[in-house]
Write an enzyme that holds these catalytic residues in place. Structure first.
Site, PDB file in Angstrom:
ATOM      1  N   ASN A  90       0.848  -1.191   0.000  1.00 43.43           N
ATOM      2  CA  ASN A  90       0.000   0.000   0.000  1.00 43.43           C
ATOM      3  C   ASN A  90       0.890   1.250   0.000  1.00 43.43           C
ATOM      4  OD1 ASN A  90      -1.400   2.262   1.128  1.00 43.43           O
ATOM      5  ND2 ASN A  90      -3.073   0.905   1.687  1.00 43.43           N
ATOM      6  N   HIS A 101       0.934   6.134   1.928  1.00 40.26           N
ATOM      7  CA  HIS A 101       1.745   7.018   2.774  1.00 40.26           C
ATOM      8  C   HIS A 101       2.814   7.772   1.995  1.00 40.26           C
ATOM      9  CE1 HIS A 101      -0.392   5.829   6.290  1.00 40.26           C
ATOM     10  NE2 HIS A 101      -0.283   4.575   5.910  1.00 40.26           N
ATOM     11  N   HIS A 121      -5.721   3.464  -1.522  1.00 39.63           N
ATOM     12  CA  HIS A 121      -7.042   3.803  -0.990  1.00 39.63           C
ATOM     13  C   HIS A 121      -7.396   5.198  -1.511  1.00 39.63           C
ATOM     14  CE1 HIS A 121      -9.728   4.205   2.873  1.00 39.63           C
ATOM     15  NE2 HIS A 121     -10.374   4.511   1.770  1.00 39.63           N
ATOM     16  N   ARG A 159      -9.510   7.935  -1.126  1.00 37.00           N
ATOM     17  CA  ARG A 159     -10.459   8.397  -0.102  1.00 37.00           C
ATOM     18  C   ARG A 159     -11.344   9.506  -0.655  1.00 37.00           C
ATOM     19  NH1 ARG A 159      -8.872   6.776   5.339  1.00 37.00           N
ATOM     20  NH2 ARG A 159     -10.540   8.158   5.973  1.00 37.00           N
ATOM     21  N   ARG A 204      -7.138  12.774   0.600  1.00 36.53           N
ATOM     22  CA  ARG A 204      -6.046  13.302   1.426  1.00 36.53           C
ATOM     23  C   ARG A 204      -4.670  12.787   1.009  1.00 36.53           C
ATOM     24  NH1 ARG A 204      -7.050  10.113   7.061  1.00 36.53           N
ATOM     25  NH2 ARG A 204      -9.069  11.130   6.916  1.00 36.53           N
ATOM     26  N   GLU A 247      -8.739   0.219  -2.799  1.00 37.37           N
ATOM     27  CA  GLU A 247      -9.579   0.276  -1.589  1.00 37.37           C
ATOM     28  C   GLU A 247     -10.459   1.505  -1.709  1.00 37.37           C
ATOM     29  OE1 GLU A 247      -7.072   0.625   1.787  1.00 37.37           O
ATOM     30  OE2 GLU A 247      -6.198  -1.340   1.528  1.00 37.37           O
ATOM     31  N   THR A 280      -8.138   3.685   8.332  1.00 40.06           N
ATOM     32  CA  THR A 280      -9.386   2.913   8.421  1.00 40.06           C
ATOM     33  C   THR A 280      -9.531   2.317   9.822  1.00 40.06           C
ATOM     34  OG1 THR A 280      -8.836   2.288   6.166  1.00 40.06           O
ATOM     35  CG2 THR A 280     -10.757   1.229   7.151  1.00 40.06           C
ATOM     36  N   GLU A 340     -11.066  -9.505   3.453  1.00 38.47           N
ATOM     37  CA  GLU A 340      -9.774  -9.100   4.020  1.00 38.47           C
ATOM     38  C   GLU A 340     -10.002  -8.910   5.513  1.00 38.47           C
ATOM     39  OE1 GLU A 340      -7.340  -6.198   2.010  1.00 38.47           O
ATOM     40  OE2 GLU A 340      -6.546  -5.455   3.908  1.00 38.47           O
ATOM     41  N   HIS A 349      -3.708  -4.480   7.902  1.00 35.14           N
ATOM     42  CA  HIS A 349      -3.832  -3.333   8.800  1.00 35.14           C
ATOM     43  C   HIS A 349      -2.926  -3.502  10.020  1.00 35.14           C
ATOM     44  CE1 HIS A 349      -5.320   0.286  10.614  1.00 35.14           C
ATOM     45  NE2 HIS A 349      -5.983   0.511   9.503  1.00 35.14           N
TER      46      HIS A 349
HETATM   47  N1  PXP Z   1      -5.914  -3.031   4.329  1.00 36.11           N
HETATM   48  C1  PXP Z   1      -6.863  -2.068   4.409  1.00 36.11           C
HETATM   49  C2  PXP Z   1      -8.259  -2.424   3.996  1.00 36.11           C
HETATM   50  C3  PXP Z   1      -6.564  -0.765   4.822  1.00 36.11           C
HETATM   51  O1  PXP Z   1      -7.523   0.172   4.884  1.00 36.11           O
HETATM   52  C4  PXP Z   1      -5.221  -0.460   5.155  1.00 36.11           C
HETATM   53  C5  PXP Z   1      -4.881   0.941   5.557  1.00 36.11           C
HETATM   54  O2  PXP Z   1      -5.062   1.794   4.475  1.00 36.11           O
HETATM   55  C6  PXP Z   1      -4.264  -1.476   5.039  1.00 36.11           C
HETATM   56  C7  PXP Z   1      -4.635  -2.760   4.650  1.00 36.11           C
HETATM   57  C8  PXP Z   1      -2.817  -1.221   5.332  1.00 36.11           C
HETATM   58  O3  PXP Z   1      -2.631  -0.903   6.680  1.00 36.11           O
HETATM   59  P1  PXP Z   1      -1.225  -0.402   7.177  1.00 36.11           P
HETATM   60  O4  PXP Z   1      -0.926   0.889   6.474  1.00 36.11           O
HETATM   61  O5  PXP Z   1      -1.410  -0.245   8.657  1.00 36.11           O
HETATM   62  O6  PXP Z   1      -0.231  -1.472   6.822  1.00 36.11           O
END
Ligand code: PXP
Length: 254
Positions: free
Chosen positions: A23, A26, A59, A61, A65, A86, A117, A167, A207
């Site tokens: 992901n 960030h 994601h 959003r 953001r 996402e 999330t 998930e 997550h």
């Molecule tokens: N899976 C989902 C559905 C999420 O919303 C997120 C956070 O955006 C993640 C995985 C990844 O989480 P993390 O950034 O804490 O690894």
């Protein structure tokens, strides 16, 4: 692809090794801090693929953001693996996804004021709306996953309304304050995972996973894919994206 053949293909894949979805939200979040061009999430995705990512997760959003529409459109064109989008179960997002056609969509709950999330999607209470969304996305050829807490009722509802995948939210396991709590949360993930597979659903999780807690989750029977963002991007600041992804991949495959 038909649901049955998608299930079989992904089950075969998960017997080989657990997949890593990286992901890159960030990276975009840092760029948006100055609303400039760097660091570029597209470049981050390409380097993540070089490091062994099996999928790129973003994601989009509603408040935009971090990831922007143009990022997702560009990623769709250039990534070599697969795109996991996402998004909230909102009309604007569903239309966007149906046009873009990522391989996977993961429906998540979304609140504007949250940092990230929080908690899984309440499928039980919003069955009708989610079912309609799943239908539209599947018609567009997209595989649909629901981000849920590891609870039997949520899994049953996900199956009932035609999701391809769940998930499991690993946040409570990842943020457990002591060993006992961690064991309890892990057990819930294992049991929910087994039940999801019994229901014929593809099993993903994510997550809060990091370089210390990921191995246990990767060991869950027939786990298909882990989606990980924050810990990889945080480590990439010091050792680079490619190496940060390589290290995570080694942990989940090993
Ligand atoms: N899976 C989902 C559905 C999420 O919303 C997120 C956070 O955006 C993640 C995985 C990844 O989480 P993390 O950034 O804490 O690894």
């Amino acid at each position: 692809m038909q649901n049955g053949s998608l299930q079989t293909e992904r089950l075969q894949e998960s017997l080989l090794s657990v997949k890593l979805g990286v992901n890159i939200d960030h990276v975009a979040q840092v760029r948006q801090a100055r609303k400039g061009m760097v660091p570029d999430p597209i470049l981050a995705a390409q380097i993540a693929e070089k490091g062994g990512a099996d999928a790129i997760t973003v994601h989009l959003r509603e408040d935009r953001r971090h990831i922007q529409d143009k990022d997702v459109q560009f990623l769709r064109k250039i990534i070599k693996t697969k795109l996991n989008l996402e998004m909230a179960c909102a009309e604007e997002m569903v239309s966007f996804a149906c046009k873009l056609k990522p391989e996977d969509v993961c429906l998540v709950p979304e609140k504007r004021e949250e940092l990230t999330t929080e908690g899984g999607l309440d499928v039980v209470s919003h069955k009708g709306k989610i079912e309609k969304t799943i239908l539209r996305l599947k018609k567009a050829g997209i595989s649909v996953s629901l981000f849920i807490d590891p609870e039997v009722e949520q899994i049953e509802s996900a199956k009932e309304i035609g999701a391809d995948c769940v998930e499991l939210h690993t946040g409570l396991y990842a943020n457990a304050k002591n060993n006992l709590r961690e064991k309890i949360e892990y057990r819930k993930l294992v049991q929910a995972g087994a039940f999801a597979r019994e229901c014929g659903l593809i099993l993903n999780a994510g997550h809060g996973l990091d370089y210390e807690n990921v191995t246990q989750v990767a060991k869950i029977f027939q786990m298909h894919e882990l989606n990980i963002g924050f810990s990889i991007v945080a480590r990439a600041i010091f050792i680079g994206m490619e190496q940060a992804v390589k290290e995570m991949k080694a942990l989940i495959v090993g």
